[in-house]
Scaffold this motif. Structure first.
Motif, short mmCIF file in Angstrom:
data_model
loop_
_atom_site.label_atom_id
_atom_site.label_comp_id
_atom_site.label_asym_id
_atom_site.label_seq_id
_atom_site.Cartn_x
_atom_site.Cartn_y
_atom_site.Cartn_z
N UNK B 106 0.83 -1.21 0.00
CA UNK B 106 0.00 0.00 0.00
C UNK B 106 0.86 1.26 0.00
N UNK B 107 1.86 1.28 0.86
CA UNK B 107 2.66 2.50 0.96
C UNK B 107 3.41 2.78 -0.33
N UNK B 108 3.84 1.72 -1.01
CA UNK B 108 4.55 1.94 -2.26
C UNK B 108 3.61 2.39 -3.38
N UNK B 109 2.40 1.84 -3.40
CA UNK B 109 1.42 2.30 -4.40
C UNK B 109 1.14 3.79 -4.17
N UNK B 110 0.95 4.12 -2.91
CA UNK B 110 0.68 5.50 -2.52
C UNK B 110 1.84 6.43 -2.93
N UNK B 111 3.04 5.97 -2.64
CA UNK B 111 4.22 6.76 -2.93
C UNK B 111 4.42 6.90 -4.45
N UNK B 112 4.16 5.84 -5.17
CA UNK B 112 4.24 5.82 -6.63
C UNK B 112 3.29 6.89 -7.20
N UNK B 113 2.07 6.89 -6.69
CA UNK B 113 1.09 7.88 -7.13
C UNK B 113 1.61 9.30 -6.89
N UNK B 114 2.15 9.54 -5.71
CA UNK B 114 2.64 10.89 -5.42
C UNK B 114 3.84 11.26 -6.30
N UNK B 115 4.64 10.27 -6.66
CA UNK B 115 5.76 10.52 -7.57
C UNK B 115 5.24 11.06 -8.91
N UNK B 116 4.17 10.43 -9.41
CA UNK B 116 3.63 10.87 -10.70
C UNK B 116 2.93 12.22 -10.57
N UNK B 117 2.22 12.42 -9.46
CA UNK B 117 1.60 13.73 -9.24
C UNK B 117 2.67 14.82 -9.21
N UNK B 118 3.75 14.54 -8.50
CA UNK B 118 4.84 15.52 -8.46
C UNK B 118 5.40 15.78 -9.86
N UNK B 119 5.58 14.71 -10.63
CA UNK B 119 6.07 14.85 -12.00
C UNK B 119 5.15 15.71 -12.84
N UNK B 120 3.85 15.58 -12.61
CA UNK B 120 2.88 16.33 -13.43
C UNK B 120 2.96 17.83 -13.16
N UNK B 121 3.60 18.19 -12.06
CA UNK B 121 3.71 19.61 -11.73
C UNK B 121 4.85 20.29 -12.49
N UNK B 122 5.76 19.50 -13.03
CA UNK B 122 6.86 20.11 -13.78
C UNK B 122 7.06 19.36 -15.10
N UNK B 123 6.02 19.38 -15.96
CA UNK B 123 6.09 18.61 -17.19
C UNK B 123 7.16 19.12 -18.15
N UNK B 124 7.55 20.40 -18.03
CA UNK B 124 8.53 20.96 -18.99
C UNK B 124 9.80 20.10 -19.05
N UNK B 125 10.22 19.62 -17.86
CA UNK B 125 11.43 18.81 -17.80
C UNK B 125 11.28 17.59 -18.70
N UNK B 126 10.07 17.02 -18.70
CA UNK B 126 9.87 15.76 -19.41
C UNK B 126 9.73 15.96 -20.91
N UNK B 127 9.30 17.16 -21.32
CA UNK B 127 9.21 17.39 -22.76
C UNK B 127 10.61 17.34 -23.36
N UNK B 128 11.57 17.79 -22.58
CA UNK B 128 12.94 17.80 -23.08
C UNK B 128 13.57 16.42 -22.98
N UNK B 129 13.38 15.77 -21.82
CA UNK B 129 13.96 14.44 -21.67
C UNK B 129 13.11 13.58 -20.74
N UNK B 130 12.24 12.77 -21.33
CA UNK B 130 11.36 11.94 -20.49
C UNK B 130 12.04 10.67 -19.97
N UNK B 131 13.26 10.42 -20.44
CA UNK B 131 13.85 9.11 -20.18
C UNK B 131 13.95 8.77 -18.69
N UNK B 132 14.48 9.73 -17.93
CA UNK B 132 14.73 9.41 -16.53
C UNK B 132 13.44 9.11 -15.76
N UNK B 133 12.44 9.93 -16.06
CA UNK B 133 11.15 9.74 -15.38
C UNK B 133 10.52 8.40 -15.78
N UNK B 134 10.62 8.08 -17.08
CA UNK B 134 10.09 6.80 -17.55
C UNK B 134 10.78 5.64 -16.84
#
Lengths: 497, 325
Positions: B106-134
């Protein structure tokens, strides 16, 4: 961070008897906090909050985007209760629950207490929690209120009162256990030395109680916890308790009544269940008997219950005894059934139903706290001293329209406890919700949920109204010496969690 | 086990597996576009086409530019199969069975979700290089698989979640194969361009299978790569491996001996496994790789529908499957 500038104000303080003078049992904690290097307490508070967030013990802040999830505010400094005082609390609560249970049983049978003129009949029949379909029922062992929590407060002289009884689905025990686990990680050194009575035994005692009321001789009986579902504000607790006890967490749609038995739908067909710990209000339990629009309950459940095929905790109908109007009679109820004086007194209460009380209440609104008889969670109440003239007038109109539904109490100057506000300690008002289980005998969990009104000056502690919580330690310092402990060297002591 | 609980466990892992695979799509495409000068816009359009949700995309975005496609696939809350939506759904399913799954899970699912929510707050980084996030998402996904294997009882609930994981994986591996089809292989004879090796290699890397492939087949030939991704019996992301794994869990749930069936879900899945077992890659290419993938995806949808009626208490197979892709 230390208590040098802590202002106790004109209130009873839970931690200090006088400035710089810790109460019995709190000395160890006080000295530990004073000895921490600057920033350390804030660091530990931050770590505790992160742990709560990671555990997903959060609620959504409405009106914000999905990212805005908050933990229920938790203050790191525990509230400490000396074991001697706790024994008084425990005895008082046992007395009260025993009497209230006898009252409920009487109300649904002979109503002797009404016939003897102690409680007016009109107040019973008009209580929203009084359920006609429960008349004549006899739950196993005559126990109705298996799980209860009566809120306690303290006035400026330190005297304890019962503020209200919660005999339907009191919530909060999961926070007690979760808070405690956090505290063990946060203050292992003080914890180990303070001889704090454990709260970890609650799930086991809950299981004992549920086993004790199972009607059939199924071995082992199939126990369930009935939740309204994931969107209910107490869902965390429902799932927590199911997880801790291993009982099945079910929703109404998982259950069906077949051939008079309550069954759950499984991947292998229907399976008969024996006990339902329901976290659903009475009126949603069975659409055939109560609210026909309830989608959360189980059609036919009450018939199965009446036939003794399934046990329900708490028994339907217990709400009659936590009506805030009935509350005013609890001291008389204790006297009537047990022939004892109440060990923990009530807060003096005016019943607007009585004409002379009504007059007094209407004339003194700015000084009183007025509560709706059937509301909880801090809703439908007026805190006179904090209300505007217009709010008082509006409330007066509501009271006059339905006097039966309102009670009033003098505004208590609730005790306070220090909480961390930025980098200072400030006093905030607190109450205490203990948790009581009634199965083969009555068990009072040592500790309970200390709720804190986090808004400065506020008297309302409910989580829905900006309240937070603290761990509550029942300590027995006499069992272990306080002095020889080398505080600085205790940080490595492993906690038992 | 409660039908509702089995349902939630099945979907929780399906959504987690789906999120992980979408990150694999994006990553492979990212590498493909880097290695293929020019024509980038078109390539990102292929990403949307393999999801089968082109119409939905065009309602909401003007063109298939990288930024729009990455936003759509990763963070679009209104798109039910974006990574963010998958994580939200996985977490809601996990929340509803939190008492059944381990705290770690449960805690990892929860943490995983928050990781993606955090990522969604700074999408500009991913437009340039999504590799690390992927890559982070891929690792989280695999970690969750490990946590559920190591912390859950390997009983009914675990088997349901395993069926969910492997059905989803079979579907997604077929879609990863399809990426190649859409980008540069409308025709099997069209082999041997300068970038071909690189691109088939990227495809294998997206399935974490490049090394395994090298050990098995050595040099990269399209037919071998397809054979590996569809039929390899030992590679844990191949379609046949995944379907066999799902079938073995299904048999454990119902207690059916191998080669027999007791319900429609088992029947359909068993039939599909048998069909794949007795065919080969040449036949697949003759019938068309894309057509093969299409049919497979429809079969998997049918199996999932049957799971719903047999185990989860859904009314009938005719009912719309709200959670289906």
């Amino acid at each position: 961070m230390n208590f040098a500038h802590y202002d106790m104000g004109p209130f009873y303080d839970e931690m200090f008897a006088a400035p710089g003078e810790a109460r019995a049992g709190t000395g160890l904690l006080y000295r530990k906090i004073e000895s921490l290097p600057p920033g350390e307490l804030e660091r530990r508070q931050g770590a505790a909050e992160k742990a709560l967030f990671d555990m997903g013990i959060t609620f959504n802040v409405y009106g914000h985007s999905e990212a805005t999830e908050k933990i229920w505010p938790f203050d790191l400094v525990p509230r400490i209760v000396h074991v001697d005082e706790w024994q008084h609390v425990e005895t008082g609560l046992k007395q009260r629950i025993q009497a209230l249970n006898l009252f409920i049983d009487d109300i649904y049978h002979d109503q002797k207490i009404v016939k003897d003129g102690v409680v007016p009949r009109e107040l019973i029949t008009t209580a929203e929690g009084f359920l006609e379909p429960c008349v004549g029922l006899s739950p196993p062992r005559g126990v109705w209120c298996h799980i209860s929590g009566s809120d306690l407060v303290r006035d400026q002289d330190g005297r304890l009162f019962v503020l209200e009884d919660n005999l339907r689905c009191p919530s909060g025990v999961s926070y007690v256990i979760a808070n405690r686990r956090l505290m063990k990680r946060t203050f292992p050194e003080v914890f180990a030395a303070s001889n704090v009575q454990p709260v970890e035994l609650y799930p086991a005692r809950l299981l004992d109680m549920l086993y004790a009321i199972a009607p059939s001789k199924n071995e082992p009986p199939l126990l369930t916890l009935l939740t309204p579902g994931v969107y209910n504000s107490a869902y965390f607790e429902h799932s927590f308790l199911a997880h801790e006890t291993g009982i099945e967490l079910v929703e109404g749609r998982d259950l069906v009544v077949q051939d008079g038995d309550v069954c759950m739908r499984t991947t292998k067909g229907l399976q008969k269940i024996d006990v339902i710990y329901r976290r659903l209000n009475d009126d949603f339990l069975d659409p055939q008997v109560f609210r026909p629009d309830s989608l959360l309950g189980v059609p036919g459940l009450m018939a199965a219950y009446r036939a003794g095929r399934v046990a329900i905790a708490n028994a339907p109908g217990t709400g009659v005894a936590d009506d805030k109007v009935i509350y005013a009679f609890v001291e008389a109820i204790i006297k009537y059934y047990l022939d004892q004086e109440a060990i923990i007194p009530n807060v003096p209460t005016y019943l607007c139903w009585r004409p002379q009380d009504l007059t007094y209440v209407l004339e003194n609104l700015p000084r009183l706290v007025v509560k709706a008889a059937n509301e909880s969670g801090g809703y439908g109440m007026l805190v006179g001293p904090a209300a505007t003239r217009a709010e008082c007038d509006a409330f007066a109109t509501k009271i006059k329209a339905a006097p039966r539904n309102f009670i009033a109490q003098p505004t208590l100057s609730l005790s306070r406890a220090p909480v961390i506000v930025d980098d200072l300690f400030e006093g905030r008002h607190v109450d205490l919700r203990p948790f009581i289980l009634y199965g083969e005998d009555i068990f009072v969990l040592p500790g309970g949920l200390t709720r804190v009104a986090l808004k400065k000056g506020s008297l309302v502690v409910n989580s829905s109204q900006g309240g937070g919580s603290k761990d509550t330690w029942v300590v027995n310092p006499a069992d272990r010496p306080e002095t020889p402990i080398q505080m600085e060297n205790m940080d490595h002591v492993k906690s038992s969690c | 086990m409660l039908s509702r609980v089995a349902d939630a466990l099945y979907w929780m892992t399906r959504y987690l597996e789906r999120a992980e695979n979408i990150s694999r799509f994006i990553d492979v495409n990212w590498h493909l576009t880097l290695d293929q000068p020019g024509g980038e816009c078109q390539d990102w359009g292929a990403m949307v086409r393999i999801t089968g949700d082109t119409a939905l995309f065009l309602e909401r975005y003007d063109g298939f530019d990288r930024q729009s496609v990455i936003t759509f696939l990763m963070f679009d809350s209104a798109y039910p199969h974006s990574i963010l939506s998958c994580l939200r759904a996985a977490r809601e399913n996990a929340r509803s069975v939190r008492e059944i799954i381990s705290n770690d899970l449960w805690e990892q699912v929860n943490d995983f979700y928050h990781l993606v929510v955090d990522g969604s707050r700074r999408p500009e980084v991913l437009y340039i290089n999504p590799h690390e996030f992927c890559q982070q998402i891929r690792l989280r996904g695999m970690m969750l698989g490990g946590i559920s294997n190591e912390t859950m009882n390997h009983g009914e609930g675990w088997h349901f979640s395993r069926v969910g994981r492997f059905l989803e994986r079979a579907d997604k591996t077929s879609r990863i194969l399809d990426v190649k089809y859409f980008i540069l292989l409308p025709d099997i004879s069209f082999v041997g361009t300068a970038y071909d090796d690189v691109q088939w290699g990227a495809l294998l890397r997206a399935t974490s299978g490049l090394n395994a492939y090298r050990q098995r087949h050595g040099r990269i030939f399209p037919a071998n790569v397809a054979d590996f991704l569809v039929f390899d019996r030992d590679f844990p992301r191949s379609i046949l491996f995944s379907l066999n794994a799902a079938l073995s869990s299904l048999s454990s749930i119902s207690g059916t001996p191998p080669g027999t069936f007791r319900n429609r879900a088992e029947q359909r899945l068993g039939k599909l496994c048998a069909e794949l077992t007795y065919t080969d890659i040449a036949t697949v290419f003759d019938d068309g790789l894309h057509e093969f993938c299409d049919r497979l995806q429809m079969d998997i949808n049918g199996i999932s529908d049957a799971m719903g009626t047999v185990f989860f208490g859904y009314p009938s197979e005719a009912s719309p499957t709200a959670q289906e892709q």
